[in-house]
Each structure stands twice: as C-alpha cells, then as structure tokens.
Design a protein around this motif. Structure first.
Motif, mmCIF file in Angstrom:
data_model
loop_
_atom_site.group_PDB
_atom_site.id
_atom_site.type_symbol
_atom_site.label_atom_id
_atom_site.label_comp_id
_atom_site.label_asym_id
_atom_site.label_seq_id
_atom_site.Cartn_x
_atom_site.Cartn_y
_atom_site.Cartn_z
ATOM 1 N N ASN A 38 0.860 -0.674 -0.031
ATOM 2 C CA ASN A 38 -0.068 0.434 0.059
ATOM 3 C C ASN A 38 0.685 1.233 -0.404
ATOM 4 N N THR A 39 0.639 2.189 -0.656
ATOM 5 C CA THR A 39 1.966 3.283 -1.095
ATOM 6 C C THR A 39 0.959 4.692 -1.216
ATOM 7 N N THR A 40 1.811 5.418 -1.397
ATOM 8 C CA THR A 40 1.472 6.634 -1.888
ATOM 9 C C THR A 40 1.569 7.136 -3.300
ATOM 10 N N SER A 41 0.865 6.963 -4.034
ATOM 11 C CA SER A 41 1.473 6.107 -5.803
ATOM 12 C C SER A 41 0.281 7.215 -6.005
ATOM 13 N N GLN A 42 1.064 8.250 -7.694
ATOM 14 C CA GLN A 42 -0.271 9.047 -8.821
ATOM 15 C C GLN A 42 0.108 7.686 -9.510
ATOM 16 N N ASN A 43 0.764 6.404 -9.228
ATOM 17 C CA ASN A 43 0.597 5.720 -10.436
ATOM 18 C C ASN A 43 0.838 4.186 -10.779
ATOM 19 N N PRO A 44 0.065 3.514 -9.809
ATOM 20 C CA PRO A 44 0.612 2.123 -8.937
ATOM 21 C C PRO A 44 1.589 1.089 -9.458
ATOM 22 N N HIS A 45 0.879 0.740 -11.265
ATOM 23 C CA HIS A 45 0.821 0.233 -12.166
ATOM 24 C C HIS A 45 2.786 0.426 -12.924
ATOM 25 N N VAL A 46 2.467 1.473 -12.691
ATOM 26 C CA VAL A 46 4.441 2.126 -13.212
ATOM 27 C C VAL A 46 5.232 1.232 -11.567
ATOM 28 N N ALA A 47 4.651 1.651 -10.579
ATOM 29 C CA ALA A 47 5.676 1.364 -9.551
ATOM 30 C C ALA A 47 5.730 -0.582 -9.665
ATOM 31 N N ARG A 48 4.672 -1.215 -9.359
ATOM 32 C CA ARG A 48 4.574 -2.199 -9.663
ATOM 33 C C ARG A 48 5.667 -2.993 -11.088
ATOM 34 N N LEU A 49 5.264 -2.127 -12.077
ATOM 35 C CA LEU A 49 6.758 -2.932 -13.242
ATOM 36 C C LEU A 49 7.934 -1.943 -13.152
ATOM 37 N N CYS A 50 7.847 -1.311 -12.501
ATOM 38 C CA CYS A 50 10.123 -0.378 -11.322
ATOM 39 C C CYS A 50 10.207 -1.731 -10.869
ATOM 40 N N LEU A 51 9.664 -2.339 -9.823
ATOM 41 C CA LEU A 51 9.475 -2.945 -8.699
ATOM 42 C C LEU A 51 10.061 -4.423 -8.768
ATOM 43 N N SER A 52 9.236 -5.259 -10.137
ATOM 44 C CA SER A 52 9.721 -6.012 -10.528
ATOM 45 C C SER A 52 10.751 -6.157 -11.950
ATOM 46 N N ALA A 53 10.463 -5.463 -12.923
ATOM 47 C CA ALA A 53 11.223 -5.344 -14.299
ATOM 48 C C ALA A 53 12.915 -5.112 -13.587
ATOM 49 N N PHE A 54 12.945 -3.760 -12.645
ATOM 50 C CA PHE A 54 14.142 -3.611 -12.159
ATOM 51 C C PHE A 54 14.711 -3.115 -10.641
ATOM 52 N N TYR A 55 14.066 -3.433 -10.249
ATOM 53 C CA TYR A 55 14.729 -3.254 -8.217
ATOM 54 C C TYR A 55 14.211 -4.753 -8.540
ATOM 55 N N ASN A 56 13.639 -5.937 -8.819
ATOM 56 C CA ASN A 56 13.823 -7.195 -8.647
ATOM 57 C C ASN A 56 12.979 -8.254 -7.192
ATOM 58 N N VAL A 57 12.542 -6.741 -6.482
ATOM 59 C CA VAL A 57 11.194 -7.698 -5.621
ATOM 60 C C VAL A 57 10.795 -8.344 -5.276
ATOM 61 N N ALA A 58 9.928 -8.783 -6.597
ATOM 62 C CA ALA A 58 9.086 -10.157 -7.439
ATOM 63 C C ALA A 58 8.407 -9.531 -8.613
ATOM 64 N N PRO A 59 8.151 -11.476 -8.850
ATOM 65 C CA PRO A 59 7.709 -10.918 -10.645
ATOM 66 C C PRO A 59 6.036 -9.872 -10.668
ATOM 67 N N GLU A 60 5.558 -9.592 -11.443
ATOM 68 C CA GLU A 60 4.796 -8.583 -11.593
ATOM 69 C C GLU A 60 3.563 -9.712 -10.397
ATOM 70 N N HIS A 61 3.315 -11.095 -11.029
ATOM 71 C CA HIS A 61 2.256 -11.613 -10.766
ATOM 72 C C HIS A 61 2.375 -11.791 -9.014
ATOM 73 N N LYS A 62 3.326 -11.666 -8.486
ATOM 74 C CA LYS A 62 4.117 -11.616 -7.173
ATOM 75 C C LYS A 62 3.494 -10.574 -6.452
ATOM 76 N N LEU A 63 2.925 -9.610 -6.812
ATOM 77 C CA LEU A 63 3.692 -8.154 -6.224
ATOM 78 C C LEU A 63 1.991 -7.287 -6.485
ATOM 79 N N ARG A 64 0.862 -6.990 -5.445
ATOM 80 C CA ARG A 64 -0.437 -6.539 -4.650
ATOM 81 C C ARG A 64 0.195 -4.971 -4.897
ATOM 82 N N VAL A 65 0.717 -3.609 -6.187
ATOM 83 C CA VAL A 65 0.343 -2.789 -5.451
ATOM 84 C C VAL A 65 -0.324 -1.450 -5.534
#
Lengths: 163, 786
Positions: free
Chosen positions: B219-246
C-alpha cells in the motif's frame, strides 16, 4: 505511562499512554480516529486540527496527558447521524476540497473561525486560515465554503448539536 | 445536460473526505505490523566508514535493521531513469548508478543509510537514533551554477565534470543566421527557482509478505501503482509482477512527487520479506523536504531576434538544469523534451534553438513537478516577449498579437504540431476580465497612496496528455503512454469503470462517471470508478502530466464505444430492429422513429440471462480498451496578473488574477476550476514565496514549513476564471487536460507584473519582500541622486 480520561466525540474513553504520546497519536492510533491527519512536524499545516473544549487546537502540539478531563471533538464527531454539519455541507457544495487530506483540519478550523466572529469577510477568513495549509485548492473555494457556512450557521441551523 | 459532460455535478468522493472516512496509506494497519524509520545522512557528500547498530538492537521493541549491503546481497536492483537522451555529439547521457541505499557513499543530505524496524514508531525512532554511522566527510558541490566549473567537485565518476548530457533541439545555424539578420535583439538571464512539491500527505508505504504464497502487497502513496509495480518487478527485482500487488488508496496530493518509486518503498518490501512481518513507513515532513523529488532549478540565457516589423525571427536558449545527486525516473525528459519543445509558445517564431546541459550536484534529485518543463519554457518565452515589448516601446499585448499563430494545425520548429485553439479570443477575454482599460487609472490611484502597481501577462501553451506511445518511444521514453479502461456493466445495469488513471484529488470518481452518464444516460450514482489497485485493474499508466482527462477518459470513451455497439445489437435483437436504428437516451434504448423502447436494465439483464441473444453474440456486457492518443493535447490560455507593491516593505500583493484557458471540452466545470485554482496557487507560490535553498555544505536551509514558504490563504487572492472552448479534434471527448495550466502560466504573469511595477527586468523568483525592497531602492537611487 499516564492514564488519560477524556471524552471524544461524546464517548468517554480511558487509555494508558506513554508520556510522550501526542493527542493526535492517541486519536489516530489508540482510538482509530484516522480522520485527523498529520501533514507536518512543526505544527504549521493544521491537518491535525480538532476541538478541545470547543476551541480549535492542533492536536500535534498537545500531549495526550494534557487533555485529561477534556472534551475533544474530531471530524468524525461533527455530523449528526446522516445530517452533515453546515461546514461539511459547505465544503462539498463549494468544491472546497480536492485530495481531502487537509480537509478535516480545515473544517474544524472553519467552525472555530465562524464561532469567534459575528461577521466574516473574505479578508478575515483568509487571515484566520493562516495556520492551515492546503496545496490543492489555492484556498479559493475553501474561503467560499467557510463564508457560506458562516451564513448558514448564522441563520440558526441546529448545527452545533454535535458539540 | 443532466449529469453528463459539462454538468457541475458535486463530487461523489467528498462524502468520505468531509466526514473523516478517507482511507490514506497511514490510516491502514495490518495485523502484527511493525514500524520502520530510516537513518539518513546528515552530510551532502561522505564516505561511510561503518554502520554500528549494536546499541540499536538493545532498544526495547527493536525488530530488525536493513542496510544497503543487505539490499545488494538480496539482489535488489538500482533505481532507474526511464528516459534515454543523447548529447549533441551523439553520446548517451551519463547516468551514474543509483543504489537503493548506497553502502559506501552518500551524495545528498537525507540519503537513506539504514532502515530500522521496531514494534512501534516511537521505538523505531529511538532505535534509529541509536545507530552510529561513521562518515568521512568529503567536499560537496551544492551550487549547480558551479557544477561545470573547471576543477569542480565531481558527484559521480561516471559523469566527468558533472555533465550528464549536453542536449540540443532545433537548428542552431538557422537560428544564428536569424540573429545575424535581426533588426532587434533582446537578451535576458533567467532563473527557475528550485521548488519542493509538498503534497500535504507525506509519502508512506506499508509492505507485507505472504510466506505461503510468496506474494507481496504494497500500500503506498502513488500516482501510478502499475508503473510502481513494473519498476519494482522488472528493475528492482523485488518480485515478479504476478507476485506483487500495489495499492494506492486515497492519496493526499501528488503534483509529480508521487510518480517515482523511491528507495523507501523498495526497502519496506525487502524488510517485510526478511522479517516476515508487515512494515509501515510514513515520512515526516522533514523527510519529505529532504527526499521527495524537487522541481525546476534552471539557469538560463535567452535571446530573441525580431525583424523591423517586430516579428519574432529567432529564439536561442541556453539552460543549465540541475538534476541533483541521482537521475530520477523522468529527470532526463523534464528539462529537455518537456521543456524545449514548448519554446515556440503561441508565436510563429521560425527559428528556435535550445541547448540544455544537465548537471549533477550534491542535492536531492530533481524531477517532474506540476507542469514539468512547461512552466520553465513558458517563463522563458513570456518573460522575454514582455521584456522585448518594454525595450522596444511597444504594447506587450500588441507585440504578442503581431506574432500569434493563427493557422492550425501548426508545426513548430521544435517538434510539436499544435491543434486548433484561438489565442486572440483568449487574450480578448483576459483583457476584459482584467479591466485592462482601467489599469492606468488604478496605477495612478495606487501611486497617490504611495504604492506601486504593475500588470503582467502570460500567454502560455502547453503540451499534455502524454502521449502517443510511438512518439514517446522515438524520443527515448522507456514506456508507452496509453491508458486502459474496462467498462463492466452488471446484470442490473449498474456500471463499474476500471481505470488505469489514479485520482489523488482530481475527482475522477465523479468526472469519469459523468462521461458514462453522458453516453448511456445512467445516473452518476449508478457508476463506480475503480482505480489504484493492480489486482483489480490489469494495467495503467497512472496520473501525471494532465493525462487523466485526455488519455484516461479517452480510454473510457473507447470502451464505451464497444459497450454501446453491443448494447445496440442486443436491444435491436430484442426489439426486432436493426442495431443501427437503436438510440440510447435517458437510460433507455429506443428504436428511432417508433415508440418501441427497452430500459437500460432490461437490456443488461438480457445480456446476462442470455436466453435470447442474437447468434454469435457472447453473453455478458463488459468491454475493455487501450487508448493510445494520436497527439499531445495543447491547452492554452491568457493570464493577467495585477500586483501592488508596498515600496516601504517590499511586500507584493496579487490584487487581481485572471486566467482564461482553452481546455477543449470541459466535463465538470467545478473540478476544472478547482484544478486551475490550485495550479495558480502553486505558480504564484513559485513567483513570490517558494524556493529551496542549500548552503555551501549542502544543508537544506528550507527544510520545513517554518522556512519554506508554502502559500497560505492570506497570501493569495480569489481568482477570476473564464474559458474558451475549442474541442480537441484528436481526442474522443474533445478534452485537452487542465491539471497543470495554472502552474505553467502563472509565474511569468506574476513576474511580468512585478517587473512592470518596478520598471526593471532584474528580478528572480521568488520575488521576496527583501528582493523587491532592494529593487525599489535601486529604482529610486538615481532620483535621489538628482
């Protein structure tokens, strides 16, 4: 630790809190009244404004222990059931809010301003709002809303029921 | 009109906000939740010798600590800049790595060094204070005006001499030629003050990790949660997109600062997995000042060439843009493609050349803030046009009229192809509302009271509604800039709109519902807008750059086209009529020219019972669209500002502010006017009040509301607004976007008014009482000497 007894929105509450606990922390974290917001750490923004014994106070500037025995009203305690306080109604009617984060503080302050002035002009409202910051509205519609609510409250709407 | 497009429908979302029932990130609690606090660098530039957390671990309630090395060991990736630009020699921008928490070196005050997690926030503060970091202080470069000086302290070895990119746009030779042939040349030095966005809700994040599912929720203060998820997955290596809900729940303002994915959110996710407990982090305001991406911060030399008829023949602009210590997500695009492409303004200037040098400094990263590049461009154009009029002794409005673009579409020399608008109509209305004709009398009256009056203009045009994906890709953008929408019509006829746009104050729950009401005749109350959750909405680009209207609502319109088409097929079948004869009016489907009709809910129920559908038609009624705009949109306007200055105190009051805008079709005038009010306040704030300052050691001197002057109610006037409505021909709804216009146009109007009153061009923003008072003294000095 201190035991704090107070009335919040008409309900008697007693809580044991750390001495350093701020009123806003008591309201938000101990009582779950998250309508009162924290927008700064220097008592400038006014998002945390509540009423203590009928006066607007920034709840980040008071310790919970200091309000022992007081009557506190928060944004959650303004409406009388389904009927909104005229200040709430005016903010909605005049589009006096956008993101809504400063709004509870603005509404609590707005009521306090109206209560302290027999007549209100734009200049007075703007000066009185100096302790409440809004980043969305440019204040234009907030000022309009407070003026309109002042007019409503002056004609004797039973608006203070919740207080 | 009813509740459709153009109606002043009161906002649906307000009920929860005015009763204290909003649900912002910090209002949410998870079971067994911990609280995190960051240990931050007190130095602008230092080497980290060691981090000692032994005492912190003894603090009651201590749960854990995450350091930068832990993140690296956990394969967390570096923070990206999402837009590639190239220097004029063809070389790629020199972006240095931005580690989420660099374990070796800090490059701005406030950079996170460690994350301490405890049972309560108070315990986390105590424990964070008990962490000892041993720093070796290094010399810092905090004044970007000196970033390119020979021998300047280097921020990153990857960018020698602190130069990230030496970028250009336009034809330099042709522009130089225009200056060689010019009858008049006007030069102006300009500064864009550094701003702090200051959404009143500070950034916050709650990360949780489900061990059994190996699934994260943020849960976060985001203007664009999907872009956040994309970056967190594709670049920051937190989790693949299907394993991360923003999820971005109610968000208390953004203004650009909540576009980006910062070190804090990434660290919270990492900590939640390591500790196997939810972790909440909420910025205090001091952290917001130190870590939210700042805005603007340019130094510019501009010159304008005019021929003997006072037609603009060339504009040459050289800018140094401060990027701060690291390249944030859109930091490369903001001072380049979002800036130089608007230097044509409203004018037919045939030759334009712009060079921008992007530089590093030991300050907080700088990125897009409300307007993003376009306020900077407007300030250059509208200040130099006004200065030219004064220098050449012509009326500033007449000079503008002499150079207005009047034929559309208009291809500028700096990439943009403007859609139709009417600059003359905007000016005419602006002057009328401002009582331009009465100004000399008001000025004389003020002078009799010992006050100085000035009037200034700003005729802006901006490009928003980011944007055709193909064009963005060609210019170096890393993502597409379309938007998605799904229209789910329920069996009873109520409707859910799933949108990739995100509302953090813009009122989408109302305006988007109006678009549906307008098309299908269903009440706004029967339409729910769903946004801000990657589990509910498949993908979306979020809200920034005034794109929710032109792009987000464009997607809804396209999905509604499909819903409408299918509804007509079903209704036609049920009423034994051709679908092309079906019209939708006031919530009913009618056979044109007959009295045969079906209620909207009768048709929707039929779609779901599927007892009597035409052959080949699937049951149900839900449609989706991805809308990629054909062009940017081009809102434009005329702002007129009148100021009164007290020469004894230097205090400037804005006594009148007129904004006349062309936003194309207006869906809800209340909401649009509110957006303009807020934008104007931020623009006037930039001009008169706001400025972020660092000392030579790199300490932010304006790090709280005690020092950074955010406009208060008594700093601003009530505004006078009007509109010209030229529907945008490239947009399904004819809308252009309105979120940034006020902030884009206002600074130039205010400073043009102040400099008009002071009869000098030398005034930087913010025009504080001190600066204005000094200018008054300078103005009076020659008189005193006589």
């Amino acid at each position: 630790m201190s035991e704090v007894k107070l009335t919040v929105n008409g309900r008697a509450v007693t809580r044991d809190v750390e001495d350093r606990t701020l009123l806003v922390t008591l309201l938000r974290e101990h009582l779950g009244l998250t309508g009162t917001h924290v927008g700064c750490d220097t008592s400038q923004c006014g998002a945390c404004t509540v009423h203590i014994d009928g006066h607007a106070v920034k709840s980040c500037t008071v310790l919970a222990a200091q309000v022992d025995g007081s009557e506190v009203v928060t944004i959650e305690g303004l409406a009388d059931g389904a009927s909104l306080h005229p200040m709430q109604e005016a903010f909605r009617t005049h589009h006096g809010l956008q993101c809504g984060f400063c709004t509870p503080g603005m509404i609590m302050m707005g009521i306090d301003i109206v209560q302290r002035h027999s007549s209100l002009d734009e200049e007075t409202i703007r000066k009185e709002l100096e302790g409440n910051i809004c980043r969305c509205t440019g204040y234009h519609n907030i000022v309009k809303a407070i003026k309109a609510a002042a007019d409503d409250m002056a004609v004797g709407t039973p608006s203070m029921a919740a207080e | 009109m009813g509740e459709g497009i153009g109606a002043r429908v009161l906002r649906k979302e307000d009920q929860r906000f005015i009763t204290g029932k909003g649900r912002y990130t910090d209002d949410i609690s998870e079971r067994d939740m911990t609280h995190g606090v960051f240990v931050r660098s007190p130095h602008a530039h230092a080497r980290i010798r060691s981090i000692d957390a032994s005492e912190a671990k003894n603090v009651p309630g201590f749960v854990g600590i995450v350091t930068g090395q832990d993140l690296i060991d956990g394969a967390i990736g570096n923070i990206i800049c999402g837009w590639m630009i190239y220097s004029k020699d063809g070389s790629a921008m020199k972006a240095a790595p931005w580690k989420v928490m660099d374990p070796e070196i800090v490059r701005h005050v406030g950079q996170p060094v460690a994350f301490v997690v405890a049972e309560t926030r108070a315990a986390a503060v105590d424990a964070a204070e008990a962490v000892t970091v041993d720093y070796e202080e290094l010399p810092a470069l905090t004044n970007f005006h000196h970033a390119l000086d020979p021998g300047a302290v280097e921020v990153h070895p990857e960018a020698p001499g602190n130069l990230i990119c030496d970028w250009q746009l336009g034809d330099e030779a042709a522009t130089d030629d225009a200056f060689a042939k010019a009858a008049h040349v006007v030069e102006l030095d300009l500064e864009q003050n550094r701003l702090v966005p200051n959404a009143i809700e500070p950034r916050a994040a709650i990360a949780s990790y489900n061990v059994a599912e190996e699934h994260y929720t943020l849960n976060t203060t985001s203007q664009n949660p999907h872009v956040a998820r994309l970056c967190l997955s594709a670049f920051y290596n937190v989790a693949p997109e299907h394993k991360l809900r923003v999820i971005a729940p109610d968000v208390g303002g953004g203004f650009g600062s909540k576009i980006y994915i910062y070190p804090e959110e990434i660290t919270c996710l990492f900590a939640a997995r390591v500790l196997e407990r939810p972790v909440k982090w909420v910025a205090d305001r001091s952290e917001s000042f130190l870590t939210d991406a700042h805005g603007r911060d340019h130094k510019t030399k501009a010159k304008l060439a005019l021929d003997a008829d006072l037609k603009f023949t060339g504009l040459k602009v050289e800018t140094i843009a401060n990027i701060g210590a690291y390249m944030s997500l859109f930091s490369s695009a903001t001072p380049t493609y979002l800036y130089a492409t608007l230097l044509s303004g409203q004018y037919t200037t045939p030759n334009i050349y712009c060079n921008v040098k992007l530089v590093y400094s030991h300050t907080t990263p700088v990125d897009a803030y409300r307007g993003a590049g376009r306020p900077e461009a407007t300030f250059v154009v509208e200040r130099i046009v006004e200065a030219a009029a004064r220098k050449l002794g012509v009326d500033p409005i007449e000079l503008r009229r002499k150079n207005f673009i009047r034929e559309f579409p208009y291809q500028t020399p700096v990439l943009m192809a403007y859609d139709p608008t009417d600059f003359d109509a905007l000016v005419e209305k602006g002057l009328a509302h401002a009582d331009h004709a009465g100004f000399p009398a008001r000025r004389a009256e003020a002078e009799r009271r010992g006050k100085l009056r000035g009037m200034g203009f700003s005729c802006y045009i901006e490009a928003c509604g980011l944007a055709p994906s193909k064009a963005v890709g060609q210019l170096g953008g890393g993502v597409g800039q379309w938007e998605s929408a799904e229209v789910r019509v329920n069996p009873v006829g109520t409707i859910e709109i799933l949108t990739g746009s995100h509302s953090h104050g813009q009122g989408h729950e109302t305006t988007f519902a109006q678009v549906v009401a307008d098309r299908l005749g269903v009440p706004v109350g029967n339409v729910a807008i769903v946004h801000g959750d990657t589990d509910k909405i498949q993908f979306g680009m979020g809200s920034y750059g005034s794109r929710s209207g032109p792009v987000g609502m464009g997607a809804i319109a396209r999905a509604l086209d499909k819903v409408e088409a299918k509804a007509k097929v079903i209704a036609g079948h049920l009423m034994e009529a051709d679908p092309s004869d079906i019209v939708i009016e006031n919530g009913e489907l009618k056979v044109a020219g007959t009295d045969r009709k079906l209620g909207w809910h009768e048709m929707t129920l039929a779609a779901y019972t599927a007892h009597n559908l035409p052959d080949g038609i699937e049951p149900g009624l839900t449609e989706k669209a991805f809308y990629d705009p054909a062009n940017f949109t081009f809102p434009a306007g005329c702002f007129v500002c009148e100021v009164e200055i007290d020469p004894d105190t230097g205090i400037t009051r804005v006594v009148r502010f007129v904004a006349v805008d062309d936003f194309g079709v207006i869906v809800n005038p209340n909401v649009v006017e509110g957006q303009v009010h807020g934008g104007l306040a931020q623009g006037i704030g930039q001009a008169l009040y706001e400025g972020a300052y660092y000392d030579d050691a790199g300490q932010l001197l304006t790090g709280s509301y005690m020092d950074y002057c955010l406009p208060r109610a008594d700093d601003l006037p009530s505004f006078s607004l009007d509109h010209v409505e030229t529907p945008n021909p490239n947009n399904p709804l004819g809308v252009k976007g309105c979120g940034e216009a006020g902030a884009i146009g206002a600074p130039a109007a205010v400073i043009n008014a102040v400099t008009d009153a002071l009869r000098t061009e030398a005034m930087t923003m913010p025009a504080t009482p001190e600066k204005v008072w000094r200018a008054v003294q300078a103005m009076r000095a020659p008189i005193a000497a006589e």
